[in-house]
Design an enzyme around this catalytic site. Structure first.
Site, PDB file in Angstrom:
ATOM      1  N   HIS A   8      -3.262 -19.399  -9.903  1.00 27.13           N
ATOM      2  CA  HIS A   8      -2.180 -18.302 -10.750  1.00 27.13           C
ATOM      3  C   HIS A   8      -2.768 -18.080 -11.977  1.00 27.13           C
ATOM      4  O   HIS A   8      -3.844 -18.473 -12.274  1.00 27.13           O
ATOM      5  CB  HIS A   8      -0.884 -19.284 -10.812  1.00 27.13           C
ATOM      6  CG  HIS A   8      -0.845 -20.281 -11.651  1.00 27.13           C
ATOM      7  ND1 HIS A   8      -1.742 -21.525 -11.697  1.00 27.13           N
ATOM      8  CD2 HIS A   8      -0.210 -20.642 -12.837  1.00 27.13           C
ATOM      9  CE1 HIS A   8      -1.612 -22.392 -12.548  1.00 27.13           C
ATOM     10  NE2 HIS A   8      -0.377 -21.865 -13.271  1.00 27.13           N
ATOM     11  N   ASP A  18      -4.651 -21.532 -18.888  1.00 21.58           N
ATOM     12  CA  ASP A  18      -5.440 -22.780 -18.678  1.00 21.58           C
ATOM     13  C   ASP A  18      -6.028 -22.682 -17.229  1.00 21.58           C
ATOM     14  O   ASP A  18      -6.771 -23.590 -16.901  1.00 21.58           O
ATOM     15  CB  ASP A  18      -4.765 -23.958 -18.917  1.00 21.58           C
ATOM     16  CG  ASP A  18      -3.399 -23.989 -17.867  1.00 21.58           C
ATOM     17  OD1 ASP A  18      -2.740 -22.954 -17.756  1.00 21.58           O
ATOM     18  OD2 ASP A  18      -2.852 -24.897 -17.537  1.00 21.58           O
ATOM     19  N   HIS A  19      -5.981 -21.644 -16.290  1.00 19.57           N
ATOM     20  CA  HIS A  19      -6.398 -21.561 -15.172  1.00 19.57           C
ATOM     21  C   HIS A  19      -7.444 -20.437 -14.865  1.00 19.57           C
ATOM     22  O   HIS A  19      -7.975 -20.263 -13.782  1.00 19.57           O
ATOM     23  CB  HIS A  19      -5.402 -21.570 -13.819  1.00 19.57           C
ATOM     24  CG  HIS A  19      -4.542 -22.632 -14.008  1.00 19.57           C
ATOM     25  ND1 HIS A  19      -4.572 -23.701 -12.982  1.00 19.57           N
ATOM     26  CD2 HIS A  19      -3.498 -23.239 -14.918  1.00 19.57           C
ATOM     27  CE1 HIS A  19      -3.863 -24.752 -13.314  1.00 19.57           C
ATOM     28  NE2 HIS A  19      -3.048 -24.472 -14.437  1.00 19.57           N
ATOM     29  N   ASP A  22      -0.316 -25.342 -10.099  1.00 19.34           N
ATOM     30  CA  ASP A  22       0.785 -25.879 -10.927  1.00 19.34           C
ATOM     31  C   ASP A  22       2.199 -25.829  -9.997  1.00 19.34           C
ATOM     32  O   ASP A  22       2.417 -24.847  -9.398  1.00 19.34           O
ATOM     33  CB  ASP A  22       1.074 -25.133 -12.027  1.00 19.34           C
ATOM     34  CG  ASP A  22      -0.383 -25.350 -12.953  1.00 19.34           C
ATOM     35  OD1 ASP A  22      -1.232 -26.171 -12.698  1.00 19.34           O
ATOM     36  OD2 ASP A  22      -0.248 -25.016 -14.121  1.00 19.34           O
ATOM     37  N   HIS A  60      -4.421 -32.233 -13.787  1.00 21.61           N
ATOM     38  CA  HIS A  60      -3.453 -31.517 -14.602  1.00 21.61           C
ATOM     39  C   HIS A  60      -2.461 -32.222 -15.320  1.00 21.61           C
ATOM     40  O   HIS A  60      -1.468 -32.198 -15.385  1.00 21.61           O
ATOM     41  CB  HIS A  60      -2.904 -30.542 -13.558  1.00 21.61           C
ATOM     42  CG  HIS A  60      -2.376 -29.456 -14.364  1.00 21.61           C
ATOM     43  ND1 HIS A  60      -0.766 -29.409 -15.025  1.00 21.61           N
ATOM     44  CD2 HIS A  60      -2.676 -28.214 -14.659  1.00 21.61           C
ATOM     45  CE1 HIS A  60      -0.795 -28.439 -15.582  1.00 21.61           C
ATOM     46  NE2 HIS A  60      -1.799 -27.443 -15.208  1.00 21.61           N
TER      47      HIS A  60
HETATM   48 ZN   LIG Z   1      -1.677 -25.113 -15.664  1.00 26.02          ZN
HETATM   49 ZN   LIG Z   2       0.563 -22.810 -14.886  1.00 23.01          ZN
END
Ligand SMILES: [Zn+2]
Ligand SMILES: [Zn+2]
Length: 304
Positions: A63, A67-68, A211, A269
């Site tokens: 996604h 942070d990805h 996530d 995570h």
């Molecule tokens: Zn995340």
């Molecule tokens: Zn996320």
């Protein structure tokens, strides 16, 4: 194959955990490496590991949260500056192309290698001679996917000694027999490849989640998976808070693994609030539900 966790933190980097990225080294099946998510600083983590940018053939983005993906522009331009010319394929939700095109054009950057960008939907992403990869919708505030990677079964070895002993000569015929085909020889003999093949090796199945809060797709996405990688952002006492932000607790990750019939769970995570000394407690919460759970730390390596 090997799974190397390059970043195992949620949201923001901490001293102990960088933000999310996982490298799947395909060693043993073919050379090359796949990357799952690419948080900021992923290329720095790679420099401290055995993963080489030139070896990455595909990147899968779960996604578009920062942070990805914030490590992508730097990783791609470094790969280019290092003179790598091999094609790279990038899979991600709708918008990933605009993100790459915008960051590269505004920063005056360009790539010297062909970059294929595939904006994905749920379903099959591809199936090649070794793997089938499918994307599954998860439950998160933005469009988010988990990936199921199914390695095809490997055919058994051809018993060349026995073929030679039976008067069958090497060459094209061997290749046909290796594929399990039945061939008729010049002298009229019918030879079945299956009679000369050893037992097939079962391919591995991996389920790598992005996530998510507990989600209906989990049971199928991770059904009977050899390894399931799932987020566990917060401890069970903070489950409501985790769910309100589209995340899961330790116990919910373990429950998903149990319900899916996965063989092994790796949780990742983790919120930046947790320090190394919290790991045992969080892991115990998972193991109470699903005993074969491990927790990923940065640079954790799992041989599959
Ligand atoms: Zn995340
Ligand atoms: Zn996320």
């Amino acid at each position: 194959m090997e799974l190397l966790f390059l970043g195992t933190g949620a949201g923001t980097p901490s001293r102990q955990r960088n933000v999310t990225s996982i490298a799947l080294n395909l060693q043993g099946t073919r050379s090359g490496c796949w990357l799952f998510d690419c948080g900021e600083g992923t290329q720095h983590q790679m420099m401290r590991s055995q993963v080489k940018t030139g070896k990455i053939e595909k990147i899968f983005i779960t996604h578009l949260h920062g942070d990805h993906i914030f490590g992508l522009p730097g990783l791609l331009t470094s790969r280019s500056m290092n003179g790598i010319s091999d094609t790279l394929t990038l899979y991600g939700p709708k918008g990933i192309k605009a993100f790459i095109d915008t960051t590269l054009s505004l920063s005056g950057s360009w790539l010297t290698f062909p970059l294929e960008i595939v904006e994905i939907a749920a379903g099959e992403l591809f199936s090649d001679e070794h793997f089938r990869v499918t994307a599954w919708p998860l439950t998160h505030p933005v469009e988010c996917y988990g990936f199921r990677i199914e390695e095809h079964d490997k055919p058994g070895a051809l018993d060349a000694q026995r073929l030679l002993a039976d008067g069958i000569k090497p060459g094209v015929l061997f290749q046909q027999l290796k594929l399990g085909k039945t061939v008729t020889m010049d002298d009229g003999r019918v030879v079945r490849g299956k009679d000369y093949l050893g037992p097939a090796t079962k391919g591995l199945t991996l389920a790598i989640f992005g996530d998510t809060s507990p989600t209906p797709a989990a049971a199928e996405l991770a059904a009977n998976a050899d390894v399931m990688v799932h987020e566990a952002t917060l401890e069970v006492a903070l489950e409501e808070k985790a769910n309100s932000r589209g995340h899961s607790s330790t116990v919910q990750a373990a429950t998903a693994a149990k319900n899916a019939g996965a063989k092994k769970l790796i949780v990742t995570h983790l919120s930046s609030r947790y320090l190394r000394e919290d790991a045992e407690r969080l892991l115990a919460e998972c193991r109470a539900i699903f005993p074969n759970t491990e927790m990923a730390h940065d640079f954790s390596l799992f041989r599959l």
